[in-house]
Design an enzyme around this catalytic site. Structure first.
Site, short mmCIF file in Angstrom:
data_model
loop_
_atom_site.label_atom_id
_atom_site.label_comp_id
_atom_site.label_asym_id
_atom_site.label_seq_id
_atom_site.Cartn_x
_atom_site.Cartn_y
_atom_site.Cartn_z
NE ARG A 27 -5.29 5.99 6.97
CZ ARG A 27 -6.12 6.00 7.32
NH1 ARG A 27 -6.87 7.57 6.73
NH2 ARG A 27 -7.60 5.56 7.74
NE ARG A 31 -3.42 7.20 -0.19
CZ ARG A 31 -4.41 6.22 -0.47
NH1 ARG A 31 -4.56 5.75 -2.04
NH2 ARG A 31 -5.39 6.32 0.27
NE ARG A 40 0.91 3.14 -1.82
CZ ARG A 40 -0.60 2.57 -1.81
NH1 ARG A 40 -0.76 3.30 -0.85
NH2 ARG A 40 -1.28 1.94 -2.45
CG ASP A 77 -2.37 -3.04 6.25
OD1 ASP A 77 -3.26 -3.76 6.87
OD2 ASP A 77 -3.33 -1.91 6.72
CE1 TYR A 154 -11.08 -4.47 6.83
CE2 TYR A 154 -10.53 -3.90 8.05
CZ TYR A 154 -10.24 -3.71 7.30
OH TYR A 154 -11.21 -2.15 7.35
#
Length: 357
Positions: A27, A31, A40, A77, A154
């Site tokens: 990652r 952020r 973003r 993703d 998921y």
């Protein structure tokens, strides 16, 4: 080996001699970087960012502008595959990914079919090609996918981070339904990763984020067996260059010997595993990637370097180690601590690689 200016990461994965231990960070475009947050915001949403090859290229390169990392990783993703299957992926602020149409009914499960990435996910190979052009041979590019089992978690639960009651109910009472989902997912992952390889990625990684939630026998049946099938059908070379594979099961430290028996080049380790013990257990069969607790990056450079030295010392002399975190970097990480980490790994690791390259 190839036209890359820095192929240390690829050589380490193939257990070839290197001058220092290479490092990249799970990652790493995220952020904790202000420039990522700005891009973003321009994209409008996380999903819009993933689906815009120009912006995905921009954020993939951002950490490389700040830190001398040894690899880039495609910005995307793991849930692009079930999104392409029509399950209605969306992201709730503060709650992570959700699906509007989770797989609960047998009719919907039986209707599930494998994706065609160059059609349904064309933005991903497009991004790979753009990133490769922008990198201009600077460092290798990693492509990736979720494992069939993690994707199924998921797809059935409709979200992540649960206790997987719906999935486990299906696994234990209607295993044939779960196996159908996993078969479709495995074929989709094979096509997806091979499309990334064709587009130019230099290595691929399979993220089995939730495999560690299974019992030992269920892990073999519902997770590892499908990763084995994928590895058997992945393209091994592109343009004469070997494409190394990395498998990472978070929480899978008790199964390292089994995972090393799959056709993979490296195992990702989470931070709960002792790297010296892991090295002993896999016996030089595969390279190891990891495995610092991401929380160390919330401390200070001195503490970080001490932990780096401990992990490097645990692996010891020799080749076949890629330094990484045991999972994704926290959004609260100060960027200066990442610089301290990369510097410490490069500097301290040289003592463990005395051979002339």
């Amino acid at each position: 080996m190839n036209s890359l200016q820095n192929d240390t990461f690829l050589r380490a994965l193939l257990r070839q001699p290197v001058e220092y231990t290479p490092i990249w960070i799970m990652r790493q475009a995220g952020r904790y970087l202000s420039e990522y947050n700005e891009t973003r915001a321009r994209a409008g949403s996380f999903l819009d960012l993933c689906k815009n090859p120009a912006l995905a290229t921009e954020v993939t390169l951002q950490p490389l502008e700040r830190f001398p990392l040894d690899a880039a990783i495609l910005f995307s993703d793991i849930l692009t595959i079930p999104d392409a299957m029509g399950l209605g992926l969306y992201f709730s602020e503060g709650e992570g990914p959700r699906f509007q149409h989770p797989l609960r009914e047998e009719k919907a499960i039986r209707a599930l079919s494998a994706i065609h990435p160059e059609e349904q996910l064309a933005y991903v190979p497009d991004a790979v090609r753009q990133i490769k052009a922008a990198l201009s041979g600077r460092v290798p590019l990693i492509g990736f996918s979720g494992s069939p089992f993690t994707l199924a978690c998921y797809m059935i639960e409709g979200r992540g981070g649960t206790e997987f009651h719906e999935l486990k109910r299906m696994a234990y009472s209607r295993p044939e339904l779960l196996h159908h989902i996993l078969d479709v997912n495995a074929e989709s992952v094979i096509r997806y990763l091979n499309a990334q390889i064709d587009a130019g990625v230099d290595a691929v990684m399979i993220f089995d984020t939730w495999g560690g939630a299974l019992t030992a026998s269920a892990y073999q049946e519902f997770s590892l067996e499908y990763m084995r099938k994928i590895c058997q059908k992945l393209k091994r070379k592109n343009g004469g260059q070997v494409i190394p594979r990395i498998l990472f099961t978070k929480g899978g430290g008790q199964w390292l010997e089994s995972i090393a028996g799959v056709e993979t080049d490296a195992l990702g380790l989470d931070w709960t595993v002792d790297i010296a013990e892991a090295k002993r257990r896999v016996g030089g069969k595969v390279a190891l990637q990891g495995n610092m607790d991401p929380a160390f990056l919330l401390t200070d450079p001195k503490t970080i370097e001490k932990e780096v030295a401990r992990i490097l010392g645990g692996f010891g002399r020799g080749n076949g180690h890629v330094f990484n975190l045991g999972h994704g970097i926290s959004q609260f990480t100060p960027p200066e601590n990442v610089l301290a980490l990369v510097d410490a790994v490069h500097r301290v690791s040289k003592a463990y690689h005395p051979e002339k390259i």
